[in-house]
Design a protein around this motif. Structure first.
Motif, PDB file in Angstrom:
ATOM      1  N   PRO A  33       0.818  -1.209   0.000  1.00  0.00           N
ATOM      2  CA  PRO A  33       0.000   0.000   0.000  1.00  0.00           C
ATOM      3  C   PRO A  33       0.858   1.267   0.000  1.00  0.00           C
ATOM      4  N   ALA A  34       1.967   1.226   0.711  1.00  0.00           N
ATOM      5  CA  ALA A  34       2.854   2.386   0.715  1.00  0.00           C
ATOM      6  C   ALA A  34       3.478   2.586  -0.666  1.00  0.00           C
ATOM      7  N   LEU A  35       3.814   1.469  -1.328  1.00  0.00           N
ATOM      8  CA  LEU A  35       4.405   1.571  -2.654  1.00  0.00           C
ATOM      9  C   LEU A  35       3.392   2.042  -3.688  1.00  0.00           C
ATOM     10  N   GLN A  36       2.114   1.632  -3.488  1.00  0.00           N
ATOM     11  CA  GLN A  36       1.090   2.004  -4.453  1.00  0.00           C
ATOM     12  C   GLN A  36       0.969   3.511  -4.586  1.00  0.00           C
ATOM     13  N   GLY A  37       1.137   4.218  -3.463  1.00  0.00           N
ATOM     14  CA  GLY A  37       1.031   5.657  -3.507  1.00  0.00           C
ATOM     15  C   GLY A  37       2.047   6.263  -4.459  1.00  0.00           C
ATOM     16  N   ARG A  38       3.209   5.642  -4.538  1.00  0.00           N
ATOM     17  CA  ARG A  38       4.260   6.146  -5.416  1.00  0.00           C
ATOM     18  C   ARG A  38       4.075   5.681  -6.856  1.00  0.00           C
ATOM     19  N   ARG A  39       3.311   4.605  -7.047  1.00  0.00           N
ATOM     20  CA  ARG A  39       3.156   4.079  -8.401  1.00  0.00           C
ATOM     21  C   ARG A  39       2.147   4.873  -9.214  1.00  0.00           C
ATOM     22  N   GLY A  40       1.296   5.643  -8.547  1.00  0.00           N
ATOM     23  CA  GLY A  40       0.292   6.410  -9.271  1.00  0.00           C
ATOM     24  C   GLY A  40      -0.825   5.536  -9.784  1.00  0.00           C
ATOM     25  N   GLU A  41      -1.365   5.884 -10.934  1.00  0.00           N
ATOM     26  CA  GLU A  41      -2.467   5.132 -11.521  1.00  0.00           C
ATOM     27  C   GLU A  41      -2.110   4.735 -12.946  1.00  0.00           C
ATOM     28  N   ARG A  42      -2.628   3.603 -13.367  1.00  0.00           N
ATOM     29  CA  ARG A  42      -2.478   3.185 -14.761  1.00  0.00           C
ATOM     30  C   ARG A  42      -3.774   2.474 -15.162  1.00  0.00           C
ATOM     31  N   TRP A  43      -4.581   3.165 -15.931  1.00  0.00           N
ATOM     32  CA  TRP A  43      -5.895   2.643 -16.311  1.00  0.00           C
ATOM     33  C   TRP A  43      -5.810   1.869 -17.612  1.00  0.00           C
ATOM     34  N   ARG A  44      -6.457   0.704 -17.621  1.00  0.00           N
ATOM     35  CA  ARG A  44      -6.490  -0.143 -18.811  1.00  0.00           C
ATOM     36  C   ARG A  44      -7.938  -0.587 -19.057  1.00  0.00           C
ATOM     37  N   PRO A  45      -8.329  -0.673 -20.328  1.00  0.00           N
ATOM     38  CA  PRO A  45      -9.705  -1.093 -20.635  1.00  0.00           C
ATOM     39  C   PRO A  45      -9.888  -2.599 -20.465  1.00  0.00           C
ATOM     40  N   LEU A  46     -11.097  -2.959 -20.027  1.00  0.00           N
ATOM     41  CA  LEU A  46     -11.452  -4.387 -19.934  1.00  0.00           C
ATOM     42  C   LEU A  46     -12.475  -4.767 -20.996  1.00  0.00           C
ATOM     43  N   GLY A  47     -13.150  -3.780 -21.540  1.00  0.00           N
ATOM     44  CA  GLY A  47     -14.172  -4.050 -22.543  1.00  0.00           C
ATOM     45  C   GLY A  47     -15.403  -3.202 -22.271  1.00  0.00           C
ATOM     46  N   LYS A  48     -16.343  -3.276 -23.172  1.00  0.00           N
ATOM     47  CA  LYS A  48     -17.582  -2.506 -23.002  1.00  0.00           C
ATOM     48  C   LYS A  48     -18.338  -3.034 -21.792  1.00  0.00           C
ATOM     49  N   LEU A  49     -18.911  -2.116 -21.026  1.00  0.00           N
ATOM     50  CA  LEU A  49     -19.636  -2.510 -19.813  1.00  0.00           C
ATOM     51  C   LEU A  49     -20.746  -3.499 -20.143  1.00  0.00           C
ATOM     52  N   GLU A  50     -21.393  -3.314 -21.298  1.00  0.00           N
ATOM     53  CA  GLU A  50     -22.518  -4.181 -21.667  1.00  0.00           C
ATOM     54  C   GLU A  50     -22.080  -5.641 -21.877  1.00  0.00           C
ATOM     55  N   GLN A  51     -20.782  -5.888 -21.998  1.00  0.00           N
ATOM     56  CA  GLN A  51     -20.288  -7.270 -22.119  1.00  0.00           C
ATOM     57  C   GLN A  51     -20.422  -8.039 -20.803  1.00  0.00           C
ATOM     58  N   PHE A  52     -20.636  -7.290 -19.714  1.00  0.00           N
ATOM     59  CA  PHE A  52     -20.667  -7.909 -18.388  1.00  0.00           C
ATOM     60  C   PHE A  52     -22.082  -7.801 -17.825  1.00  0.00           C
ATOM     61  N   PRO A  53     -22.901  -8.840 -18.001  1.00  0.00           N
ATOM     62  CA  PRO A  53     -24.303  -8.783 -17.593  1.00  0.00           C
ATOM     63  C   PRO A  53     -24.472  -8.626 -16.078  1.00  0.00           C
ATOM     64  N   VAL A  54     -25.500  -7.887 -15.703  1.00  0.00           N
ATOM     65  CA  VAL A  54     -25.821  -7.689 -14.289  1.00  0.00           C
ATOM     66  C   VAL A  54     -26.143  -9.042 -13.654  1.00  0.00           C
ATOM     67  N   GLY A  55     -25.595  -9.256 -12.454  1.00  0.00           N
ATOM     68  CA  GLY A  55     -25.862 -10.485 -11.714  1.00  0.00           C
ATOM     69  C   GLY A  55     -24.898 -11.620 -12.030  1.00  0.00           C
ATOM     70  N   GLN A  56     -23.954 -11.389 -12.953  1.00  0.00           N
ATOM     71  CA  GLN A  56     -23.045 -12.476 -13.334  1.00  0.00           C
ATOM     72  C   GLN A  56     -21.587 -12.148 -13.023  1.00  0.00           C
ATOM     73  N   THR A  57     -20.791 -13.219 -12.941  1.00  0.00           N
ATOM     74  CA  THR A  57     -19.346 -13.107 -12.784  1.00  0.00           C
ATOM     75  C   THR A  57     -18.708 -13.680 -14.037  1.00  0.00           C
ATOM     76  N   GLN A  58     -17.806 -12.922 -14.636  1.00  0.00           N
ATOM     77  CA  GLN A  58     -17.162 -13.359 -15.875  1.00  0.00           C
ATOM     78  C   GLN A  58     -15.666 -13.111 -15.827  1.00  0.00           C
ATOM     79  N   ALA A  59     -14.926 -13.956 -16.518  1.00  0.00           N
ATOM     80  CA  ALA A  59     -13.490 -13.734 -16.669  1.00  0.00           C
ATOM     81  C   ALA A  59     -13.264 -12.645 -17.708  1.00  0.00           C
ATOM     82  N   ALA A  60     -12.197 -11.894 -17.517  1.00  0.00           N
ATOM     83  CA  ALA A  60     -11.807 -10.858 -18.480  1.00  0.00           C
ATOM     84  C   ALA A  60     -10.287 -10.744 -18.469  1.00  0.00           C
TER      85      ALA A  60
END
Ligand code: FES
Length: 158
Positions: A33-60
């Motif tokens: 957690p201390a290191l994370q503060g120094r790493r900043g943020e790095r955002w990556r896409p997982l796909g369109k939200l609609e690919q992940f149906p409500v109520g389900q768990t899916q691999a991505a």
């Protein structure tokens, strides 16, 4: 040096080495957690939200870009759970015991770890086995309909 003294030193040295090997992942997870503060943020896409149906768990898959380094693209598995239309949870696929990849079982609605029998509930909470904490969760957001995760929001080994 006496034979007994040498054997005692070898046993103590071996014990210290085993302790280091076993304790190092926990130490890294503890200070991350201390290191994370120094790493900043790095955002990556997982796909369109609609690919992940409500109520389900899916691999991505998170596709990591090389960021100017001459490395090939790397891929990292995660699980996405949408408990409601407004809530998205992205779990690390690494078991919180020693990092083995967990497996989602839709029949039992649980995550299983094949290494030492760790079991996690659908919400990532620990149910059984050696893991002593819940699954790590990635920070996530939706931009222009695309689900994104901050790859630095979980410990490096998760
Ligand atoms: S690595 Fe998962 S239970 Fe040990």
């Amino acid at each position: 040096m006496e034979r007994r003294t040498l054997l005692t030193k070898l046993v103590h040295g071996g014990s210290a080495l085993v302790g280091l090997v076993i304790g190092l992942p926990a130490l890294i997870a503890g200070i991350s957690p201390a290191l994370q503060g120094r790493r900043g943020e790095r955002w990556r896409p997982l796909g369109k939200l609609e690919q992940f149906p409500v109520g389900q768990t899916q691999a991505a898959i998170i596709e990591h870009e090389s960021e100017g380094e001459p490395r090939p693209l790397s891929r990292q598995g995660v699980y996405v759970w949408r408990p409601t239309a407004d809530e998205v949870v992205v779990f690390s696929r690494s078991c919180t015991d020693l990092g083995c990849p967990i497996i989602w079982d839709s029949g039992s609605q649980c995550f299983y770890c094949p290494c030492h029998g760790g079991i996690f509930a659908r919400d990532g909470s620990r149910m059984a086995g050696p893991p002593d904490r819940e699954l790590f969760r990635y920070a996530n957001r939706v931009r222009d309909g695309v689900l994104e995760v901050d790859v630095f929001s979980v410990p490096p080994m998760a």
